[in-house]
Design an enzyme around this catalytic site. Sequence first.
Site, short mmCIF file in Angstrom:
data_model
loop_
_atom_site.label_atom_id
_atom_site.label_comp_id
_atom_site.label_asym_id
_atom_site.label_seq_id
_atom_site.Cartn_x
_atom_site.Cartn_y
_atom_site.Cartn_z
N ASP A 22 0.82 -1.21 0.00
CA ASP A 22 0.00 0.00 0.00
C ASP A 22 0.86 1.27 0.00
O ASP A 22 0.65 2.17 0.82
CB ASP A 22 -0.95 0.00 1.22
CG ASP A 22 -1.74 -1.27 1.36
OD1 ASP A 22 -2.08 -1.87 0.33
OD2 ASP A 22 -2.04 -1.67 2.50
N GLU A 178 -11.08 0.39 -4.05
CA GLU A 178 -10.39 0.85 -2.83
C GLU A 178 -9.16 1.63 -3.22
O GLU A 178 -8.92 1.89 -4.41
CB GLU A 178 -10.03 -0.35 -1.96
CG GLU A 178 -9.14 -1.36 -2.66
CD GLU A 178 -8.95 -2.66 -1.89
OE1 GLU A 178 -9.70 -2.91 -0.93
OE2 GLU A 178 -8.06 -3.42 -2.27
#
Length: 503
Positions: A22, A178
């Site tokens: 991420d 997302e």
Amino acid sequence: MPSAPERDNTVSNPVIPGFHPDPSICRVGEDYYLACSSFEYFPGVPVFHSRDLVHWTQIGNALDRPSQLRLPPDTRASGGLYAPTLRHHDGRFWLIVTNVSGDGNLLFTATDPAGPWSDPVPLPGVHGIDPDLAWDDDGTCWCTVAGVSQIRLDPYTGETLGESRRLWSGAPGAKAPEAPHLYRIGDYWYLLIAEGGTERCHGVSIARSRTPEGPFEPCPANPILTHRGTDHPVQNTGHGDLVQGPDGSWWMVFLGVRPQGGTPGWHVLGRETFLAPVTWVDDWPVVGEVALDMAAPPWPLHAPQVPPVRDDFDLSELGHAWISPRSRPAQHCTTKERPGWLSLRARGLSMDDPEVTFLGRRQQHLSCRARVLADPAEGRGGLAVRLDEQHHYEIEAAPGQVQVIARVGPFRSTVASRSTPSGPVVLRIEASTTREVTDARQGPDTVTLGLEDEQGTFVELTTLDGRYLSTEVAGGFTGRVLGMYASVGTVHFDWFDYEALED
Ligand code: 6LW
């Protein structure tokens, strides 16, 4: 200091190997900063610095105080801190992140990204993971979360303004929209998202609008990055963030995994941070080739800082790479009790317990070796490779004896043991990838555990299949961590070596 690129004018990808998923990146002048998820480990959110986008040095961890990060004992493996966004605005750094194990979305600021970072500003009105921050010219701050929805935010107080609005959710029916990031680039506002889930179908898509609030028009070439259905050595590519290189060119950092072995392929290092070039066609970004050996970018590269193999524990503070599950390392690890040694105080818990006294670092190479000099005179403990409390292998020393323990899901077994002379003992764990696949059932690597005799000769106790310490078996979002632990009393460690080996 500029230096020659690594090999034949190429540089290696992943640019930040090991469990560093991420990635969120920002540029301030000639400097780049990048932050990653850290889940149940303390300290949280590793922060890296680079001048060339290729070589990264960890400069700290944004959440390194208990007032910033609470990981309750019942924090599940792969709970805790998810997906930060790192930005620079109005003369300071902003970091927004979700603690899924209690505190929800939190905002931190710093003038120096190496720290200290502020105490958290709670965001009770921001609902959803993967929060992003973007500012309009008039100072309006937009917070966008997975789903994908957006709400206005006063980032100084944490107060939300108005109602949350749905923006764009990627391809109709696609799983898990997302990781949104909203940017103003040229005449458009771009909404970059991940979709398809963080497994093999992961991808990155983009939409654009003339305003930050939409309506957003999807890119006809979506997904702009995915390796789904390919045999590319880098899989699960997604969760990207865009940045401009020193020469104005565009780049994307994103996560990917390197599955090894036969079918279905196992990845053991977690999701790693990769880099790929980006060009623009008709005001849409086009992601270039993802290569393990990528063409070196056309600007001076800064000499890779090769970290020393050995940590001698001669400093009073631990280095940035050391992490512990669910509790602050200083609570149970000290270099002050026995100068030059690291002392780990057990809390009566083994590697099977979520709150074991364990201090480790991410495994960053497919093939590598870890060694420690452990003195178990006052306790029991050793060297472990851990995916979570239900998936780990360790070599444990007690006075006059060592044993290898393997835990895989509900099964725990002592697989080898041996008596040793009393006194400190060198323990070793070696991971060795099996690049050449000759059997569809072949695992990703082997993990060899053993000790060194008094002549320094390696004595192997056992070699285990590495698949049981992979994400495909254990599940979750993290990767392997190699480190020291104590299960009884106090165990002292003189040094810890970590060395990459040839694959
Ligand atoms: C993260 C989500 C994801 O919140 O995995 O790959 C989740 N992307 O964006 C955990 O890292």
